[in-house]
Scaffold this active site. Structure first.
Site, PDB file in Angstrom:
ATOM      1  N   LYS A  11     -24.797  -3.897  20.358  1.00 25.63           N
ATOM      2  CA  LYS A  11     -24.005  -4.011  18.750  1.00 25.63           C
ATOM      3  C   LYS A  11     -25.777  -4.891  18.632  1.00 25.63           C
ATOM      4  O   LYS A  11     -26.019  -5.783  19.383  1.00 25.63           O
ATOM      5  CB  LYS A  11     -22.997  -4.211  19.343  1.00 25.63           C
ATOM      6  CG  LYS A  11     -21.973  -4.115  18.122  1.00 25.63           C
ATOM      7  CD  LYS A  11     -21.917  -1.969  18.045  1.00 25.63           C
ATOM      8  CE  LYS A  11     -20.747  -2.209  16.692  1.00 25.63           C
ATOM      9  NZ  LYS A  11     -20.537  -1.556  16.672  1.00 25.63           N
ATOM     10  N   GLY A  37      -7.887  -0.853   5.374  1.00 26.83           N
ATOM     11  CA  GLY A  37      -8.983  -0.761   5.317  1.00 26.83           C
ATOM     12  C   GLY A  37      -9.193   0.389   4.313  1.00 26.83           C
ATOM     13  O   GLY A  37      -7.925   1.669   4.313  1.00 26.83           O
ATOM     14  N   GLY A  65     -12.634   1.645   3.885  1.00 29.19           N
ATOM     15  CA  GLY A  65     -14.425   2.536   3.909  1.00 29.19           C
ATOM     16  C   GLY A  65     -14.731   3.144   4.532  1.00 29.19           C
ATOM     17  O   GLY A  65     -13.730   4.116   4.754  1.00 29.19           O
ATOM     18  N   ASN A  66     -15.720   2.740   5.291  1.00 28.15           N
ATOM     19  CA  ASN A  66     -16.009   4.797   5.383  1.00 28.15           C
ATOM     20  C   ASN A  66     -15.221   5.413   6.526  1.00 28.15           C
ATOM     21  O   ASN A  66     -14.507   6.185   6.121  1.00 28.15           O
ATOM     22  CB  ASN A  66     -17.522   3.953   6.329  1.00 28.15           C
ATOM     23  CG  ASN A  66     -18.434   5.426   6.537  1.00 28.15           C
ATOM     24  OD1 ASN A  66     -17.778   5.872   8.283  1.00 28.15           O
ATOM     25  ND2 ASN A  66     -18.282   6.404   6.388  1.00 28.15           N
TER      26      ASN A  66
END
Ligand code: NAD
Length: 430
Positions: free
Chosen positions: A109, A221, A223-224
């Site tokens: 990451k 959320g 988002g994507n």
């Protein structure tokens, strides 16, 4: 005596999850020592020329937690609150995630402490190129393969690829995933994480003998991950009634509800590229606006936290509605250990992050395979392979959970850690 409250550490949480599994698997000291810390970690400065001609130094991190099963794989975040602690935790979770879906990759990451809301595209491009100049020697198709994550996109990946290829003087599309389709990207990657979440929800409802058509869901959320999870959930017959998002104008979050069901295409017309919804415009479209935390207390069957880590906590878990039967963790680490215990005791069916949101890395793996072959599959083929992989991973975890009478999170961890330990042992590392 100090009364200071110890700040929350995602890495300590990831380590304590691992410690519990290590005890159940009766791992020896060497294996524990190896796996409760990263194999390698990098912390570096990225000097960047700003549009006004000044130089600003951004902090970058990359952590490679374990690569016994294959090259490290994991996203790269741009976030003003990014920390090495967070990146370590996410890298460790990536190791388990790749193992639970049984793809031949390890866990990594990365992150850069920055806020793209306040950066021009040119400044973001220079940060991306600077990141690769710092890390290029320690990354690559056979070493460590980054991907988009919070506030990074296909464009950022392409700038990074271009810098990497310029340094190496050759095409290396397998260096990075999440690239634009047509320039080494895979069909279906944008949809993959959100769709993957919903493939596991579909299987869980089947196990629980619940028809998806009669269910409703609330998402944190927009988002994507959330956008595609909401979309597929609706296509499968469910009714998404709430999404929440961060409003950068006043630095707080809001929940947007519509009992008749959220229409993703409609809501996207008033949503920015960071997944932030324009409040007055959403109200004009008939959405009721509530405080951001209210996504958790909606009267629904399914909750999907798909925004950030540490969002379902001891403070708000008692607000989870009485009707909730399934929680699918779209985000990484959204549930604190205290909240997790309450959810377990309440008998809510938990689809843990390492399984629920593994669709992204699975499709990234498909992208890398296609990039390395320089031969690309069509969207139906990619999504079909994704469904097969996610469904088979879900089955292994739910079978083990049922057989041993254990929580889904524990079953997923047992499978994942066992696979990684075997790879380390077979290589003679422990
Ligand atoms: P994104 O940046 O596209 O969207 C994040 C969304 O969360 C935005 O709508 C934002 O407004 C909202 N948000 C932020 N803070 C909030 C808060 N306090 N309350 C409510 N909403 C808030 O990010 P994404 O790619 O959708 O990722 C979401 C989560 O899923 C992250 O935990 C990420 O690590 C994880 N994840 C992403 C992928 C992927 O492929 N994108 C894969 C696996 C896991």
């Amino acid at each position: 005596m100090s009364t200071a409250v110890k700040p929350f550490s995602s890495f300590e949480m990831a380590q304590s999850q691992f410690d519990h599994v290590a005890e159940v698997l009766d791992l020896d000291e060497g294996a524990c020592d190896l796996l409760r810390n990263p194999l390698r970690e990098f912390s570096f400065a990225i000097p960047t020329r700003m549009d006004d001609g000044t130089i600003k130094i951004f902090r970058g991190f990359r952590v490679q937690h374990n690569d016994a099963r294959g090259p490290s794989k994991g996203g790269l975040r741009f976030h003003p609150m990014e920390t090495l602690d967070m990146v370590r935790a996410l890298a460790m979770w990536m190791t388990w995630k790749c193992a639970v879906v049984d793809i031949p990759l390890g866990g990594g990451k990365g992150g850069v402490v920055c806020d793209p809301h306040n950066l021009s595209l040119g400044e973001q491009e220079r940060i991306c190129r600077g990141f690769v100049r710092q890390m290029g020697r320690n990354m690559g198709p056979a070493l460590d393969v980054p991907a988009p994550d919070v506030m990074t996109s296909a464009q950022h990946m392409l700038w990074m690829l271009d810098e990497f290829e310029a340094i190496h003087g050759s095409h290396q599309p397998g260096f990075i995933t999440g690239k634009p389709v047509g320039i080494g990207g895979s069909q279906g990657r944008t949809e993959a994480t959100g769709y993957g979440v919903m493939f596991t929800v579909r299987e869980a409802l089947r196990d629980l003998d619940i028809r998806i058509e009669g269910t409703s869901a609330s998402f944190q959320g927009f988002g994507n991950v959330s956008q595609y999870a909401v979309r597929l959930y609706r296509e499968m017959g469910g009714t998404p009634v709430c999404v929440s998002c961060w409003d950068q104008r006043d630095g707080t979050s809001y929940a947007y509800t519509k009992r008749s069901g959220i229409d993703v295409d409609e809501l996207l017309t008033v949503t920015d590229r960071f997944g932030g919804i324009n409040r007055p415009e959403a109200e004009r479209l008939g959405y009721k606006v509530l405080p951001g935390d209210d996504w958790i207390s909606q009267d629904v069957d399914i909750l999907v936290p798909a925004a950030l880590e540490n969002q379902v906590t001891a403070e708000n878990v008692l607000r989870v509605g009485p009707r909730v039967k399934v929680i699918a963790e779209g985000a990484n680490g959204p549930t604190s250990p205290e909240a997790d215990r309450v959810i377990h005791e309440r008998g809510i069916y938990m689809i843990p992050d390492l399984l629920a949101n593994a669709g992204g890395v699975t499709c990234s793996y498909f992208e890398q395979v296609q990039s390395n072959m320089n031969f690309y599959w069509d969207k139906d083929e990619v999504l079909g392979k994704l469904d097969a992989k996610m469904t088979s991973a879900y089955m292994s975890v739910s079978d083990l959970a049922r057989k041993r009478g254990i929580y889904m999170r524990e079953a997923a961890y047992l499978i994942a850690v066992d696979r990684v330990v075997r790879a380390c042992r077979d290589r003679g590392w422990v």
